[in-house]
Design an enzyme around this catalytic site. Structure first.
Site, mmCIF file in Angstrom:
data_model
loop_
_atom_site.group_PDB
_atom_site.id
_atom_site.type_symbol
_atom_site.label_atom_id
_atom_site.label_comp_id
_atom_site.label_asym_id
_atom_site.label_seq_id
_atom_site.Cartn_x
_atom_site.Cartn_y
_atom_site.Cartn_z
ATOM 1 N N CYS A 1 -13.393 -14.871 7.412
ATOM 2 C CA CYS A 1 -14.136 -16.031 6.920
ATOM 3 C C CYS A 1 -15.490 -16.179 7.589
ATOM 4 C CB CYS A 1 -13.303 -17.304 7.093
ATOM 5 S SG CYS A 1 -12.778 -17.604 8.792
ATOM 6 N N LYS B 1 4.390 -21.260 5.427
ATOM 7 C CA LYS B 1 4.426 -20.425 4.226
ATOM 8 C C LYS B 1 3.509 -19.225 4.462
ATOM 9 C CE LYS B 1 3.158 -19.983 -0.590
ATOM 10 N NZ LYS B 1 2.339 -18.780 -0.258
ATOM 11 N N PRO B 2 4.079 -18.023 4.560
ATOM 12 C CA PRO B 2 3.248 -16.825 4.732
ATOM 13 C C PRO B 2 2.484 -16.494 3.457
ATOM 14 C CG PRO B 2 5.560 -16.416 5.307
ATOM 15 C CD PRO B 2 5.509 -17.707 4.569
ATOM 16 N N SER B 3 1.439 -15.716 3.605
ATOM 17 C CA SER B 3 0.747 -15.175 2.448
ATOM 18 C C SER B 3 1.636 -14.146 1.761
ATOM 19 C CB SER B 3 -0.560 -14.513 2.899
ATOM 20 O OG SER B 3 -1.043 -13.637 1.915
ATOM 21 N N GLU C 1 -9.355 -25.106 6.495
ATOM 22 C CA GLU C 1 -10.409 -24.186 6.914
ATOM 23 C C GLU C 1 -10.593 -23.221 5.753
ATOM 24 O OE1 GLU C 1 -11.788 -20.523 8.336
ATOM 25 O OE2 GLU C 1 -10.170 -20.830 9.760
ATOM 26 N N ARG D 1 -16.234 -5.549 10.280
ATOM 27 C CA ARG D 1 -14.965 -5.636 10.995
ATOM 28 C C ARG D 1 -13.879 -6.162 10.056
ATOM 29 N NH1 ARG D 1 -13.274 -9.528 16.100
ATOM 30 N NH2 ARG D 1 -11.299 -8.492 16.535
ATOM 31 N N SER E 1 -9.068 -19.916 0.640
ATOM 32 C CA SER E 1 -10.305 -19.983 -0.130
ATOM 33 C C SER E 1 -10.688 -21.431 -0.429
ATOM 34 C CB SER E 1 -10.148 -19.227 -1.454
ATOM 35 O OG SER E 1 -9.258 -19.919 -2.317
ATOM 36 N N THR E 2 -11.962 -21.632 -0.707
ATOM 37 C CA THR E 2 -12.442 -22.964 -1.072
ATOM 38 C C THR E 2 -11.778 -23.429 -2.359
ATOM 39 O OG1 THR E 2 -14.550 -22.718 0.080
ATOM 40 C CG2 THR E 2 -14.491 -24.267 -1.756
ATOM 41 N N ASN F 1 -5.599 -12.480 5.947
ATOM 42 C CA ASN F 1 -6.473 -11.599 6.724
ATOM 43 C C ASN F 1 -6.182 -11.626 8.224
ATOM 44 O OD1 ASN F 1 -7.444 -14.264 6.760
ATOM 45 N ND2 ASN F 1 -9.539 -13.608 7.169
ATOM 46 N N GLU G 1 -10.028 -27.298 13.741
ATOM 47 C CA GLU G 1 -9.050 -26.499 14.471
ATOM 48 C C GLU G 1 -9.637 -26.120 15.817
ATOM 49 O OE1 GLU G 1 -5.930 -24.319 11.884
ATOM 50 O OE2 GLU G 1 -7.858 -23.469 11.345
ATOM 51 N N GLY H 1 -8.415 -24.716 -1.539
ATOM 52 C CA GLY H 1 -8.580 -25.987 -0.849
ATOM 53 C C GLY H 1 -8.816 -27.134 -1.805
#
Length: 478
Positions: free
Chosen positions: A280, A171-173, A246, A274, A225-226, A148, A459, A229
């Site tokens: 997040c 590592k990109p999405s 995060e 937005r 995402s949780t 995002n 962060e 994680g």
């Protein structure tokens, strides 16, 4: 169509196989990204580890100068990278370019902080002994970009890691890899030594298995995402890696009767929709004091209906772009159906737009739900899309209870003109960040913590730099 590869030890390497990147505005394929192989992953880690031996030994001012050069180059290429970001993610071009400028700001901020890494001289426990407490870079860092905000959020990891003296594998999405790859490319073109900042794309399982099993990787930093994680927490146990996570958010937006309602409605609409709600810290649950509930809902819905959706390159820029993929749209439909099943009322939106010009893209109308109940998915789970539910409360205590009734704890918002009330509510909210009468919860200069299942570690601010440093105590006999 453009083709992108992995950057390993300063060289662009093609992998085996590829995946396609789609423009969510029209469903068209815009690029192909090659998949890194297992041997390439091993080589990347080895290269980053080898580069760490020299990068970590450089003077802090030398690393700082490199980051300033990278920031200048990123700023110079902001329009170019921003265009890629708008194409692959769907956000308005002005917001995409703003994100790139923010990443350059982040590089500059940590370039400054990196020359101020301080240790300590603790008091001795014997007259003939002295302790010197140092902080040293942890080592090779694996940083995972979120789709995002793929440039902004990766800069939150890359900048402090490099400033601390670590080396990084990005590592990109898979949804939005292009702007992340270009960000890494531009930083390297600014003169970073080979192996300091690498980027790999490909199969999640192959990459993760090697990262979590390889003892040379010391820290894994993720915005995601949780659920992801939790998988990272499990995987890290084997080699006891440090984690900086995060994760998800499910932000409450509390509005008291004494608040500036016009301001609260304007801010609530902006923070709810937005980036099409794909943030997040997006507002998903609004709690309004009963005495002003009807007025708030009426004006909020009127404002939501005025939101203009469109292609990110339209002029003037649209208020809302497409969702990142088709699965996101389907997820929104599931939330809507669940709300209806539990008696929810759809005040506006709730479906894909009917205009044929949106038929090829992944669009969903800004949606407001009322008559909500605690059993609804929208009150328990993060939709990560343009859906917001509005509920009521009768007291500050009830507002806090409702706001805290979730496993998440990233950002909460409070609107009131009573400073005593604001202070009490803020201290009793189980959220790492509380924004009072504003919708700007994060700052480069302050910590951005996630409570409960919203994260581990910190962060931003000087705390963000601390994550990439280890303490070492050296005891000397004199």
């Amino acid at each position: 169509m453009q083709y992108y590869h992995s950057l390993i030890n300063g060289k662009w390497e093609e992998g085996e196989g590829s995946f396609e990147v789609t423009n969510p505005s029209n469903g068209e394929v815009i690029a192909s990204v090659s998949k890194v192989t297992l041997n390439q992953m091993k080589n990347t880690i080895d290269a980053a580890h080898s580069a760490f031996k020299t990068w970590s030994k450089k003077l802090a001012i030398e690393r700082s100068r490199s980051l300033f050069k990278a920031a200048a180059k990123v700023r110079e290429k902001a329009a170019e990278i921003g265009t890629l970001l708008a194409k692959e993610q769907g956000k308005a071009i002005k917001d995409a370019e703003k994100e790139i400028i923010g990443a350059a700001d982040c590089l500059e901020y940590y370039a400054c902080l990196g020359v101020n890494i301080l240790g300590e001289v603790p008091p001795p426990n014997a007259m003939n002994l002295r302790s010197i407490a140092l902080r040293q870079p942890i080592g090779v860092v694996f940083a995972v970009a979120a789709w995002n905000y793929p440039v902004s959020l990766i800069s939150w990891k890359v900048a402090p890691a490099l400033a601390a003296g670590c080396t990084v594998i990005v590592k990109p999405s898979r949804e939005t890899p292009l702007s992340t790859i270009e960000f890494v490319r531009v930083c390297n073109e600014a003169g970073l030594p080979a192996g300091i900042l690498n980027v790999v794309s490909g199969e999640n399982a192959l990459i993760s298995n090697e990262i979590f099993s390889n003892p040379l990787v010391k820290l894994v930093a993720l915005t995601g995402s949780t659920e992801t994680g939790k998988e990272f927490i499990k995987a890290s146990a084997h080699t006891v890696k440090r984690l900086m996570l995060e994760l998800g958010g499910h932000s409450p937006f509390i509005v008291f009767a004494d608040a500036d309602l016009d301001r609260a409605i304007k801010d609530g609409i902006k923070r709810s929709f937005r980036n099409t709600g794909q943030i997040c810290n997006s507002v998903n649950r609004i709690f309004v004091e009963k005495s002003v509930y009807d007025q708030f809902v009426k004006n909020f819905v009127e404002g939501a209906k005025k939101i203009r959706i469109g292609d990110p390159f339209e002029n003037p820029a649209p208020d809302c772009g497409p969702m990142v993929n088709q699965s996101g749209v389907k997820k929104m439909e599931e939330f809507i159906q669940d709300a209806k099943t539990h008696g929810g009322r759809i005040e506006c939106g709730g479906k894909r737009p009917e205009d044929p010009k949106f038929s090829k893209g992944f669009y969903f109308e800004p949606t407001v739900i009322t008559n909500v109940t605690p059993a609804m998915k929208i009150m328990m789970d993060e939709p990560f899309g343009p859906i917001v539910a509005i509920d009521t409360f009768s007291s500050a205590e009830e507002a806090v209870i409702k706001a805290n009734n979730t496993r998440y704890g990233l950002v909460a918002y409070v609107y009131t003109s009573n400073i005593k009330k604001a202070g009490w509510v803020a201290e009793n909210l189980e959220w790492g960040n509380v924004a009072i009468n504003n919708i700007s919860p994060d700052s480069l200069y302050a910590p951005y913590p996630g409570w409960k299942e919203s994260g581990i570690g910190l962060e931003l601010g000087h705390y963000g730099l601390d994550q990439y440093l280890e303490w070492k105590n050296i005891k000397i006999e004199i």
